[in-house]
Every structure is written in structure tokens, then in C-alpha cells.
Design a protein around this motif. Structure first.
Motif, PDB file in Angstrom:
ATOM      1  N   VAL A 179     108.783  79.618 -28.398  1.00  0.00           N
ATOM      2  CA  VAL A 179     109.202  78.491 -29.233  1.00  0.00           C
ATOM      3  C   VAL A 179     108.220  78.291 -30.379  1.00  0.00           C
ATOM      4  O   VAL A 179     108.614  78.148 -31.544  1.00  0.00           O
ATOM      5  N   LEU A 180     106.933  78.288 -30.062  1.00  0.00           N
ATOM      6  CA  LEU A 180     105.917  78.087 -31.095  1.00  0.00           C
ATOM      7  C   LEU A 180     105.892  79.254 -32.073  1.00  0.00           C
ATOM      8  O   LEU A 180     105.685  79.062 -33.276  1.00  0.00           O
ATOM      9  N   GLU A 181     106.101  80.468 -31.579  1.00  0.00           N
ATOM     10  CA  GLU A 181     106.142  81.636 -32.460  1.00  0.00           C
ATOM     11  C   GLU A 181     107.254  81.497 -33.491  1.00  0.00           C
ATOM     12  O   GLU A 181     107.061  81.756 -34.687  1.00  0.00           O
ATOM     13  N   LYS A 182     108.447  81.112 -33.029  1.00  0.00           N
ATOM     14  CA  LYS A 182     109.591  80.980 -33.935  1.00  0.00           C
ATOM     15  C   LYS A 182     109.366  79.878 -34.965  1.00  0.00           C
ATOM     16  O   LYS A 182     109.695  80.033 -36.143  1.00  0.00           O
ATOM     17  N   LEU A 183     108.821  78.760 -34.522  1.00  0.00           N
ATOM     18  CA  LEU A 183     108.586  77.642 -35.442  1.00  0.00           C
ATOM     19  C   LEU A 183     107.529  78.015 -36.484  1.00  0.00           C
ATOM     20  O   LEU A 183     107.683  77.712 -37.672  1.00  0.00           O
ATOM     21  N   GLU A 184     106.453  78.661 -36.051  1.00  0.00           N
ATOM     22  CA  GLU A 184     105.407  79.083 -36.985  1.00  0.00           C
ATOM     23  C   GLU A 184     105.934  80.115 -37.969  1.00  0.00           C
ATOM     24  O   GLU A 184     105.543  80.120 -39.144  1.00  0.00           O
ATOM     25  N   ALA A 185     106.834  80.994 -37.496  1.00  0.00           N
ATOM     26  CA  ALA A 185     107.398  82.010 -38.383  1.00  0.00           C
ATOM     27  C   ALA A 185     108.209  81.377 -39.503  1.00  0.00           C
ATOM     28  O   ALA A 185     108.186  81.842 -40.642  1.00  0.00           O
ATOM     29  N   VAL A 186     108.934  80.302 -39.198  1.00  0.00           N
ATOM     30  CA  VAL A 186     109.703  79.593 -40.230  1.00  0.00           C
ATOM     31  C   VAL A 186     108.757  78.962 -41.247  1.00  0.00           C
ATOM     32  O   VAL A 186     108.983  79.030 -42.459  1.00  0.00           O
ATOM     33  N   VAL A 187     107.680  78.362 -40.769  1.00  0.00           N
ATOM     34  CA  VAL A 187     106.717  77.716 -41.677  1.00  0.00           C
ATOM     35  C   VAL A 187     106.114  78.738 -42.629  1.00  0.00           C
ATOM     36  O   VAL A 187     105.962  78.486 -43.831  1.00  0.00           O
ATOM     37  N   LYS A 188     105.785  79.931 -42.091  1.00  0.00           N
ATOM     38  CA  LYS A 188     105.109  80.943 -42.899  1.00  0.00           C
ATOM     39  C   LYS A 188     106.081  81.854 -43.637  1.00  0.00           C
ATOM     40  O   LYS A 188     105.648  82.736 -44.377  1.00  0.00           O
ATOM     41  N   GLY A 189     107.377  81.662 -43.376  1.00  0.00           N
ATOM     42  CA  GLY A 189     108.349  82.498 -44.061  1.00  0.00           C
ATOM     43  C   GLY A 189     108.392  83.910 -43.538  1.00  0.00           C
ATOM     44  O   GLY A 189     108.762  84.834 -44.268  1.00  0.00           O
ATOM     45  N   THR A 190     108.003  84.104 -42.287  1.00  0.00           N
ATOM     46  CA  THR A 190     108.014  85.450 -41.683  1.00  0.00           C
ATOM     47  C   THR A 190     108.911  85.442 -40.448  1.00  0.00           C
ATOM     48  O   THR A 190     108.509  85.874 -39.375  1.00  0.00           O
ATOM     49  N   THR A 191     110.109  84.936 -40.604  1.00  0.00           N
ATOM     50  CA  THR A 191     111.015  84.741 -39.474  1.00  0.00           C
ATOM     51  C   THR A 191     111.306  86.035 -38.730  1.00  0.00           C
ATOM     52  O   THR A 191     111.452  86.044 -37.515  1.00  0.00           O
ATOM     53  N   ASP A 192     111.357  87.145 -39.447  1.00  0.00           N
ATOM     54  CA  ASP A 192     111.736  88.408 -38.815  1.00  0.00           C
ATOM     55  C   ASP A 192     110.534  89.233 -38.367  1.00  0.00           C
ATOM     56  O   ASP A 192     110.683  90.354 -37.896  1.00  0.00           O
ATOM     57  N   PRO A 228      99.733  87.206 -26.611  1.00  0.00           N
ATOM     58  CA  PRO A 228      99.619  85.759 -26.764  1.00  0.00           C
ATOM     59  C   PRO A 228      99.836  84.965 -25.494  1.00  0.00           C
ATOM     60  O   PRO A 228      99.523  83.802 -25.431  1.00  0.00           O
ATOM     61  N   GLY A 229     100.404  85.551 -24.463  1.00  0.00           N
ATOM     62  CA  GLY A 229     100.649  84.794 -23.237  1.00  0.00           C
ATOM     63  C   GLY A 229     102.058  84.255 -23.186  1.00  0.00           C
ATOM     64  O   GLY A 229     102.828  84.333 -24.143  1.00  0.00           O
ATOM     65  N   LEU A 230     102.401  83.669 -22.036  1.00  0.00           N
ATOM     66  CA  LEU A 230     103.747  83.147 -21.813  1.00  0.00           C
ATOM     67  C   LEU A 230     103.887  81.709 -22.265  1.00  0.00           C
ATOM     68  O   LEU A 230     104.920  81.296 -22.770  1.00  0.00           O
ATOM     69  N   HIS A 231     102.831  80.918 -22.047  1.00  0.00           N
ATOM     70  CA  HIS A 231     102.813  79.506 -22.417  1.00  0.00           C
ATOM     71  C   HIS A 231     101.355  79.061 -22.442  1.00  0.00           C
ATOM     72  O   HIS A 231     100.438  79.884 -22.248  1.00  0.00           O
ATOM     73  N   VAL A 232     101.119  77.788 -22.685  1.00  0.00           N
ATOM     74  CA  VAL A 232      99.753  77.290 -22.844  1.00  0.00           C
ATOM     75  C   VAL A 232      98.918  77.544 -21.593  1.00  0.00           C
ATOM     76  O   VAL A 232      97.768  77.998 -21.674  1.00  0.00           O
ATOM     77  N   LEU A 233      99.465  77.262 -20.423  1.00  0.00           N
ATOM     78  CA  LEU A 233      98.705  77.447 -19.187  1.00  0.00           C
ATOM     79  C   LEU A 233      98.340  78.913 -18.984  1.00  0.00           C
ATOM     80  O   LEU A 233      97.232  79.220 -18.538  1.00  0.00           O
ATOM     81  N   ASP A 234      99.233  79.819 -19.324  1.00  0.00           N
ATOM     82  CA  ASP A 234      98.958  81.241 -19.172  1.00  0.00           C
ATOM     83  C   ASP A 234      97.863  81.693 -20.130  1.00  0.00           C
ATOM     84  O   ASP A 234      96.994  82.494 -19.766  1.00  0.00           O
ATOM     85  N   VAL A 235      97.892  81.211 -21.355  1.00  0.00           N
ATOM     86  CA  VAL A 235      96.839  81.532 -22.324  1.00  0.00           C
ATOM     87  C   VAL A 235      95.488  81.026 -21.830  1.00  0.00           C
ATOM     88  O   VAL A 235      94.473  81.726 -21.903  1.00  0.00           O
ATOM     89  N   TYR A 236      95.480  79.815 -21.303  1.00  0.00           N
ATOM     90  CA  TYR A 236      94.244  79.234 -20.788  1.00  0.00           C
ATOM     91  C   TYR A 236      93.715  80.061 -19.611  1.00  0.00           C
ATOM     92  O   TYR A 236      92.508  80.318 -19.512  1.00  0.00           O
ATOM     93  N   ARG A 237      94.601  80.479 -18.734  1.00  0.00           N
ATOM     94  CA  ARG A 237      94.190  81.300 -17.587  1.00  0.00           C
ATOM     95  C   ARG A 237      93.571  82.608 -18.051  1.00  0.00           C
ATOM     96  O   ARG A 237      92.530  83.034 -17.536  1.00  0.00           O
ATOM     97  N   LYS A 238      94.201  83.267 -19.006  1.00  0.00           N
ATOM     98  CA  LYS A 238      93.678  84.542 -19.498  1.00  0.00           C
ATOM     99  C   LYS A 238      92.300  84.366 -20.125  1.00  0.00           C
ATOM    100  O   LYS A 238      91.449  85.253 -20.023  1.00  0.00           O
TER     101      LYS A 238
END
Length: 441
Positions: A179-192, A228-238
Motif C-alpha cells: 500500500v505504501l509503495e503504491k502511494l509513494e509511487a503516485v507522489v513521485k510519479g513512478t507508478t510503474d 522492504p519487508g511485508l509490513h512495518v512489524l516485519d521490517v522492524y523484525r528484520k
């Protein structure tokens, strides 16, 4: 009777489902799961550890009454987000709509109410934009918020953000990082183009670093994490496991004895030393009797964070090794009383932010209740090696010598005085006997 299922109808129904079974499809379904509800029997010991107090992310706690006040702040954050990025809401909805089924499949036991596409997409956009606004405060608070904003202000950073940070690390309170990847891609204009591939010269703040900079001081670990991980908790674990390289698992041919406490290990000749990294996997035992452990800070959030990390390792089949669970079990084994905590604290292994060594001991003694350890865990072999070292009489004798004499200044003085008197007595005897031999010669 209408509406009542007869035994024969049930048999026909089961037979039909049996013919439609496909193991490969089942495997693909389980592979998509990454966010789970904690079973009730696991919550029985500490239910509050899995329930958010301030904000809901995702569908599991979306309708909790005590979290409703934050929904208004989410909507307000979305409006600020849209105005600052100069984007229309539909631009963010469209890329998420393309992967909505994948996002839904990330959740285990999703209610039918939340499977409504429009309702689910609304939730993902609202929660995702709010989470991005939270994460970007690690760089600076956006200027378009009022100075007295209850969330996005200096006061909010100190008073509200710690509770949001705590809720972000709960297994039932996650949204897919996609979800965050898609939203950030729209902001930066790199949707694809996938945007999270590590830091670059032009984009030093990847999602990994944003998450870890907000959640922990170890955000530099993103340089070694890769994915990047699956979600926030997964990133924190890694980030807690880090890039530490450990040896391969060894077969455990004999049952491992219970690990002695830290004080007992010291009496058995074991030295404690801080590891070179803070990775929870960086636990090693050297043949010289040195047990290396990573440094860790224990505070008010440690218990809840560990419980959620262990629940994720227990429920998610994609975890290669339950390293956090193994670490917690190991610490529980060597910590029985406050004296054990004091010993580890004196070696720089434990940084106690709870204030009481007894509180730290109780934390580790209770946190592993109703949790089992992987029988192939490499730390079981390490347990055996440590116990074997302690059983050697020479190691215990040397440890007692160092503990009772070398580390005691008065004992050292007594030993030096005894040696000095022994030397004087020997010299006196030499000078007494020497003239006798000279006269005879």
C-alpha cells in the motif's frame, strides 16, 4: 424439512469439495498471508499486548470504539496529504484497486464486511496516507499543519507519537507495505516502477529507513536489509536480526539440559561479553569460555513488542527461522533473578530502562509462557556446549579462583603478602644453611 441439511446432502457436499481440492492453490493462498489475528488462547496471558490503544491500521480493529477519535485525524491528514502533493484522490485509489485482491489476501480470517471492495480500498487509502504522514515526520513536521495541531506538532511528537509507534508494532494492526509503495509511487510519479530497492543518491529515505527511523534508533540497518519487508512489524523484525551471519544448524542428538542462570554460568567459568553487533542472532560461544550476547535496551514497550514479534514468527510460514523467539527463550534461560540481570547489565549486555532489575527478570520469566521453541534451533546446540564447558572441574576451579581471589582486592593483598612472607622465609633458610655448606667444603 427446508433449510435443514440431511446427512446425505452433507456427504455429497464434502465429496464435491474434495474433487475441487488443489494443493498448489492452497499453497499459493497461504503464501499470500502475512497479517494475522492472534488466537484467543495465546492472548489469554496478556490480551492488552495485542490490542492498539490509540490508532487502528487495517481492518481487524477498525471499528473499536476507543480508537474512533483518531479516525477524524486520519481524514484531516488525508486532506493535507492531497493538498501538499497536488494530487486527486482517484490517482491514489486507482493503483490500489489494481491489487485489491492481493491486499485482501494478505489478511488471515478477513470478515465478509471488510471484503467489500469500496470499503476496503477506502480503509487502505486512509490508513496508508496517515501512516506515510506519520513516517515523514522523522524528517520534519510538514509546515501546512497548525503549530498547535494535536498530532503533527512538537507536542504531538512527544505526547502522541510514542503511543502510535507502539500500535504500529502489533501483528493485528498492520497494512501491507505494498500500500505504501503504491502511494509513494503516485507522489513521485513512478507508478510503474518499484520504488523500494534500497537507498540511492537521489532518494536516501526509502520506506525501510523511514519506518526504522521512526520506530527505532537502528535505522541504519536498512543498508543491509535488501527487501522492504511485508509490513512495518516485519521490517522492524528484520532490523533486529540484522545482517549477522550465523553458522548452520547442527543436529541435536541428545536432549539439551536446562541452561544455567547467568550467575551459575559465571561460577562454572563462563565469561560474558557484548557482541560486535546488536543483531539478536549474534549469540556465540567460544571455546575459551566466553559467551557473547547482543546489547539490548529493555523499556516499557519491550514486552509487547517481543510478544507480537513472536506471534508473527509462530503464525507466518514464510519466516525462515524464529530468531526472535529463540533469543527470548535463551534470555529466559539465563535470567532467573535480579542478580542475573545485574551481571548482564554490568557487562553492557542489558540496558535497563525499566529502573528495576527485578522487573526485567520478571519480564523474561513470563514472556515465554505458552510458547514452544523450534527443536532445530541452533541455540539448543549452543546450550549443550555451554553446559558441557561448565561440567569440567578445571573450569569451575579457575572460575572460583578468579571470583574469590583475583576479583577481591583484600584477597589479592593477602596472597601477595603470603607470597612475600614465603619468599622471605625461603631466603632466610638459604642464608642459614649456606654457611654450613661453606664450612664443610
Amino acid at each position: 424439512m427446508k433449510g435443514k441439511e440431511t446427512p446425505m446432502n452433507w456427504v455429497i457436499k464434502i465429496e464435491g469439495e474434495r474433487l475441487q481440492m488443489c494443493p498448489s492453490q492452497e499453497a499459493e493462498i497461504w503464501k499470500r498471508r502475512s497479517i494475522y489475528r492472534v488466537p484467543e488462547h495465546a492472548k489469554a496471558l496478556n490480551k492488552k499486548a495485542y490490542e492498539p490503544l490509540t490508532v487502528a491500521f487495517g481492518p481487524y480493529h477498525h471499528n473499536d470504539k476507543h480508537l474512533m477519535p483518531m479516525e477524524e485525524h486520519k481524514k484531516r491528514a488525508l486532506l493535507h496529504f492531497l493538498k501538499r502533493t497536488n494530487k486527486h484522490l482517484q490517482e491514489f485509489v486507482k493503483p490500489l484497486e489494481e491489487v485489491v485482491l492481493e491486499l485482501m489476501d494478505s489478511y488471515d480470517k478477513l470478515d465478509e464486511e471488510c471484503r467489500d471492495r469500496e470499503r476496503f480500498l477506502q480503509m487502505m487509502v486512509l490508513d496508508g496516507c496517515f501512516l506515510l504522514e506519520i513516517l515523514h515526520t522523522t524528517k520534519e513536521i510538514p509546515e501546512d499543519y497548525a503549530k498547535n495541531d494535536p498530532i503533527f506538532s512538537k507536542q504531538g511528537m512527544y505526547c502522541i507519537m510514542p503511543y502510535i509507534r507502539r500500535d504500529m508494532l502489533m501483528i493485528e494492526n498492520q497494512i501491507p507495505l505494498l500500500v505504501l509503495e503504491k502511494l509513494e509511487a503516485v507522489v513521485k510519479g513512478t507508478t510503474d516502477v518499484p520504488i523500494v530497492k534500497g537507498t540511492t543518491k537521489d532518494d536516501k529515505q526509502s520506506l525501510n529507513s523511514l519506518i526504522l527511523k521512526f520506530c527505532t534508533a537502528n535505522w541504519e540497518a536498512t543498508k543491509e536489509m535488501g527487501t522492504p519487508g511485508l509490513h512495518v512489524l516485519d521490517v522492524y523484525r528484520k532490523s533486529m536480526l540484522g545482517p549477522c551471519k550465523i553458522g548452520p544448524n547442527q543436529s541435536q542428538k541428545t536432549p539439551s539440559k536446562i541452561m544455567r542462570s547467568a550467575m551459575e554460568l559465571r561460577e562454572g567459568g563462563i565469561h560474558f561479553r557484548k557482541s560486535n553487533t546488536n543483531s539478536l542472532k549474534d549469540i556465540d560461544f567460544e571455546n575459551c569460555g566466553t559467551l557473547k550476547l547482543p546489547a539490548i535496551t529493555i523499556d516499557d514497550a519491550t514486552e509487547h513488542t517481543f510478544l507480537n514479534l513472536m506471534a508473527f514468527e509462530r503464525l507466518h510460514n514464510g519466516v525462515d527461522q524464529p530468531a526472535v523467539t529463540s533469543y527470548v527463550f535463551f534470555m529466559d534461560n539465563i535470567i532467573d533473578t535480579a542478580k542475573d540481570v545485574h551481571l548482564l547489565r554490568s557487562k553492557g549486555i542489558i540496558n535497563n530502562a525499566l529502573g528495576s532489575d527485578d522487573a526485567v527478570a520478571k519480564l523474561f520469566n513470563s514472556i515465554t509462557n505458552d510458547i514452544t521453541l523450534d527443536p532445530e534451533c541452533r541455540l539448543r546446540v549452543l546450550h549443550q556446549n555451554v553446559n558441557l564447558y561448565c561440567t569440567k572441574r578445571r573450569n569451575r576451579w579457575m572460575a572460583n579462583l578468579r571470583h574469590y581471589y583475583v576479583h577481591n582486592p583484600w584477597a589479592i593483598i593477602s596472597i601477595i603478602a603470603a607470597i612475600f612472607l614465603l619468599v622471605i622465609a625461603a631466603l632466610q633458610n638459604v642464608y642459614t644453611v649456606l654457611p654450613y655448606y661453606r664450612n664443610n667444603s
